[in-house]
Motif scaffolding. Structure first.
Motif, PDB file in Angstrom:
ATOM      1  N   SER A  59      31.609 -16.688 -19.871  1.00  0.00           N
ATOM      2  CA  SER A  59      32.005 -17.807 -18.736  1.00  0.00           C
ATOM      3  C   SER A  59      32.293 -18.029 -17.638  1.00  0.00           C
ATOM      4  O   SER A  59      32.160 -16.779 -17.613  1.00  0.00           O
ATOM      5  N   ASN A  60      32.591 -18.795 -16.672  1.00  0.00           N
ATOM      6  CA  ASN A  60      33.075 -19.075 -15.647  1.00  0.00           C
ATOM      7  C   ASN A  60      34.551 -17.775 -15.532  1.00  0.00           C
ATOM      8  O   ASN A  60      34.958 -17.731 -16.807  1.00  0.00           O
ATOM      9  N   GLY A  61      33.816 -17.455 -14.749  1.00  0.00           N
ATOM     10  CA  GLY A  61      35.207 -15.979 -14.294  1.00  0.00           C
ATOM     11  C   GLY A  61      34.768 -14.837 -14.831  1.00  0.00           C
ATOM     12  O   GLY A  61      36.697 -13.724 -14.886  1.00  0.00           O
ATOM     13  N   SER A  62      33.646 -14.205 -15.780  1.00  0.00           N
ATOM     14  CA  SER A  62      33.718 -13.471 -16.733  1.00  0.00           C
ATOM     15  C   SER A  62      33.514 -12.426 -15.090  1.00  0.00           C
ATOM     16  O   SER A  62      33.342 -11.033 -16.147  1.00  0.00           O
ATOM     17  N   GLY A  63      33.254 -12.506 -14.337  1.00  0.00           N
ATOM     18  CA  GLY A  63      32.642 -11.835 -13.709  1.00  0.00           C
ATOM     19  C   GLY A  63      31.400 -11.543 -13.452  1.00  0.00           C
ATOM     20  O   GLY A  63      30.830 -10.359 -11.893  1.00  0.00           O
ATOM     21  N   LYS A  64      30.021 -12.234 -13.349  1.00  0.00           N
ATOM     22  CA  LYS A  64      28.496 -12.175 -13.239  1.00  0.00           C
ATOM     23  C   LYS A  64      28.449 -12.505 -11.479  1.00  0.00           C
ATOM     24  O   LYS A  64      27.650 -11.791 -11.305  1.00  0.00           O
ATOM     25  N   THR A  65      29.014 -13.278 -11.826  1.00  0.00           N
ATOM     26  CA  THR A  65      28.508 -13.204  -9.913  1.00  0.00           C
ATOM     27  C   THR A  65      29.145 -12.147  -8.881  1.00  0.00           C
ATOM     28  O   THR A  65      28.722 -11.594  -8.197  1.00  0.00           O
ATOM     29  N   ALA A  98      15.561  -9.332  -4.740  1.00  0.00           N
ATOM     30  CA  ALA A  98      15.866 -10.495  -3.647  1.00  0.00           C
ATOM     31  C   ALA A  98      16.573 -11.451  -5.166  1.00  0.00           C
ATOM     32  O   ALA A  98      16.928 -11.100  -6.144  1.00  0.00           O
ATOM     33  N   PHE A  99      17.156 -11.873  -4.190  1.00  0.00           N
ATOM     34  CA  PHE A  99      18.542 -12.805  -4.835  1.00  0.00           C
ATOM     35  C   PHE A  99      18.611 -13.766  -4.772  1.00  0.00           C
ATOM     36  O   PHE A  99      18.891 -14.535  -3.830  1.00  0.00           O
ATOM     37  N   LEU A 100      18.794 -14.683  -6.005  1.00  0.00           N
ATOM     38  CA  LEU A 100      19.148 -15.923  -5.868  1.00  0.00           C
ATOM     39  C   LEU A 100      20.677 -16.284  -6.329  1.00  0.00           C
ATOM     40  O   LEU A 100      21.275 -16.475  -7.246  1.00  0.00           O
ATOM     41  N   PRO A 101      21.398 -16.789  -4.889  1.00  0.00           N
ATOM     42  CA  PRO A 101      22.795 -16.924  -5.268  1.00  0.00           C
ATOM     43  C   PRO A 101      22.898 -18.957  -5.739  1.00  0.00           C
ATOM     44  O   PRO A 101      22.266 -19.301  -5.817  1.00  0.00           O
ATOM     45  N   ASP A 102      24.333 -18.424  -5.982  1.00  0.00           N
ATOM     46  CA  ASP A 102      25.046 -20.018  -7.238  1.00  0.00           C
ATOM     47  C   ASP A 102      24.895 -20.635  -5.442  1.00  0.00           C
ATOM     48  O   ASP A 102      25.547 -22.167  -6.312  1.00  0.00           O
ATOM     49  N   ALA A 103      25.025 -20.707  -5.029  1.00  0.00           N
ATOM     50  CA  ALA A 103      25.175 -22.170  -3.620  1.00  0.00           C
ATOM     51  C   ALA A 103      24.215 -21.612  -2.379  1.00  0.00           C
ATOM     52  O   ALA A 103      23.188 -21.178  -2.601  1.00  0.00           O
ATOM     53  N   ASP A 104      24.370 -23.348  -2.174  1.00  0.00           N
ATOM     54  CA  ASP A 104      23.509 -23.416  -1.401  1.00  0.00           C
ATOM     55  C   ASP A 104      22.498 -22.622   0.249  1.00  0.00           C
ATOM     56  O   ASP A 104      23.737 -21.625   0.563  1.00  0.00           O
ATOM     57  N   PHE A 105      22.184 -21.824   0.045  1.00  0.00           N
ATOM     58  CA  PHE A 105      21.470 -20.031   1.764  1.00  0.00           C
ATOM     59  C   PHE A 105      20.458 -21.415   2.578  1.00  0.00           C
ATOM     60  O   PHE A 105      20.509 -20.542   3.526  1.00  0.00           O
ATOM     61  N   LEU A 106      20.028 -22.716   2.766  1.00  0.00           N
ATOM     62  CA  LEU A 106      19.406 -22.952   3.092  1.00  0.00           C
ATOM     63  C   LEU A 106      19.950 -24.451   4.422  1.00  0.00           C
ATOM     64  O   LEU A 106      20.168 -25.004   3.990  1.00  0.00           O
ATOM     65  N   ASP A 107      19.000 -24.277   5.410  1.00  0.00           N
ATOM     66  CA  ASP A 107      19.395 -25.753   5.815  1.00  0.00           C
ATOM     67  C   ASP A 107      19.628 -26.612   5.866  1.00  0.00           C
ATOM     68  O   ASP A 107      18.034 -26.677   5.177  1.00  0.00           O
ATOM     69  N   ASP A 173      21.383 -16.432  -9.730  1.00  0.00           N
ATOM     70  CA  ASP A 173      23.255 -17.015 -10.616  1.00  0.00           C
ATOM     71  C   ASP A 173      23.271 -18.265 -10.590  1.00  0.00           C
ATOM     72  O   ASP A 173      22.753 -18.658  -9.732  1.00  0.00           O
ATOM     73  N   GLU A 174      22.980 -18.329 -11.875  1.00  0.00           N
ATOM     74  CA  GLU A 174      23.137 -19.581 -12.431  1.00  0.00           C
ATOM     75  C   GLU A 174      21.886 -20.871 -11.933  1.00  0.00           C
ATOM     76  O   GLU A 174      22.447 -21.825 -10.663  1.00  0.00           O
ATOM     77  N   PRO A 175      20.989 -20.776 -12.042  1.00  0.00           N
ATOM     78  CA  PRO A 175      19.042 -21.061 -11.340  1.00  0.00           C
ATOM     79  C   PRO A 175      19.768 -22.140 -12.614  1.00  0.00           C
ATOM     80  O   PRO A 175      18.527 -23.392 -11.702  1.00  0.00           O
ATOM     81  N   ILE A 176      19.912 -22.698 -12.926  1.00  0.00           N
ATOM     82  CA  ILE A 176      20.383 -23.620 -14.029  1.00  0.00           C
ATOM     83  C   ILE A 176      21.394 -24.739 -13.815  1.00  0.00           C
ATOM     84  O   ILE A 176      21.182 -26.152 -14.318  1.00  0.00           O
ATOM     85  N   SER A 177      22.135 -24.625 -13.356  1.00  0.00           N
ATOM     86  CA  SER A 177      23.696 -24.760 -13.293  1.00  0.00           C
ATOM     87  C   SER A 177      23.363 -25.937 -12.761  1.00  0.00           C
ATOM     88  O   SER A 177      22.979 -26.025 -11.313  1.00  0.00           O
ATOM     89  N   GLY A 178      23.979 -27.459 -13.485  1.00  0.00           N
ATOM     90  CA  GLY A 178      24.149 -28.424 -12.561  1.00  0.00           C
ATOM     91  C   GLY A 178      22.672 -29.582 -12.383  1.00  0.00           C
ATOM     92  O   GLY A 178      22.623 -30.167 -12.077  1.00  0.00           O
TER      93      GLY A 178
END
Length: 252
Positions: A59-65, A98-107, A173-178
């Protein structure tokens, strides 16, 4: 033969199968990380083999990120040991991950080809032709900037860039969330396109039903501790239910 994980005291016995004679690609020993005195990871132990797609579930807050950021070399303040292909997190391990974060990283102003050119300059292992193949697979527009794309399109572009690296470890990290359910299926299919069977992929998610068909093994985290881990088929057989049902049972 399986090699047992060393679980936290509150965790049940668990194992991720590692073929005989092989060493784990990632080893985590007694990993503990706190933010302002609040634990995000607590005495976590893992041994993860190559050639696997592993669902990192919780769940959210479990330490995954937090775990993924440590493996990616983005968090350095922690207790315990982390080893990636023989290296502690640092420049040598980062070259393999190779890391895909759960936040935008591109301009938001960049277009697909501009993003590909940028990654080609940044990463020696980046395969620009592979990225273009994924952009075409996803049907992404070439004439729109990221800010002109939908959320699902933006995520597909980011996945295209990360999966075009010839890395040994992929951390998503959560590639299909949202994104909507249809886009989730397309993104996961794109992730699998040309994936090196000798690499290791860890997909963090709380959308278990969506990733269940593609994962080989799973790691369940709860409150920063290892709750359960093992081969996906073994867990389904042992518990007599799907991973999604098992997740709902353990986290309700």
């Amino acid at each position: 033969m399986t090699h047992p994980l060393t679980p936290s005291p509150a965790a049940r016995p668990a194992a991720v199968p590692i073929p005989d004679g092989e060493q784990p690609l990632i080893t985590v020993k007694h990993l503990t990380k706190a933010y302002r005195g609040r634990p995000a990871l607590a005495d976590l132990n893992l041994r993860l083999p190559a050639g696997r797609i592993i669902g990192l579930m919780g769940s959210n807050g479990s330490g995954k990120t937090t775990l993924l950021k440590i493996l990616a070399g983005l968090l350095a303040e922690y207790d315990g040991q982390v080893n990636i292909a023989g290296h502690a997190p640092g420049p040598q391990s980062k070259a393999l991950v190779a890391f895909l974060p759960d936040a935008d990283f591109l301009d938001p102003r960049v277009k697909a080809e501009q993003a590909i050119a940028m990654f080609a300059r940044l990463f020696p292992d980046f395969d620009a032709d592979r990225a273009r193949e994924l952009v075409e697979f996803f049907g992404l527009p070439q004439d729109r900037s990221l800010k002109e794309m939908s959320k699902g399109m933006g995520e597909k572009l980011r996945v295209s860039l990360i999966m075009a690296r010839r890395a040994r470890v992929y951390l998503l990290d959560e590639p299909i969330s949202g994104v909507d359910p249809a886009a989730r299926d397309v993104i996961l299919n794109g992730v699998l396109q040309g994936f090196d069977p000798d690499a290791l992929m860890i997909i963090s998610t709380h959308l278990i039903a969506d990733v269940e068909p593609i994962v080989d093994s799973v790691v369940f985290l709860k409150d920063g501790r290892l709750l359960l881990a093992g081969d996906a088929d073994d867990l389904r057989q042992a518990h007599g239910m799907s991973l999604d049902a098992l997740f709902r049972k353990e986290y309700r």
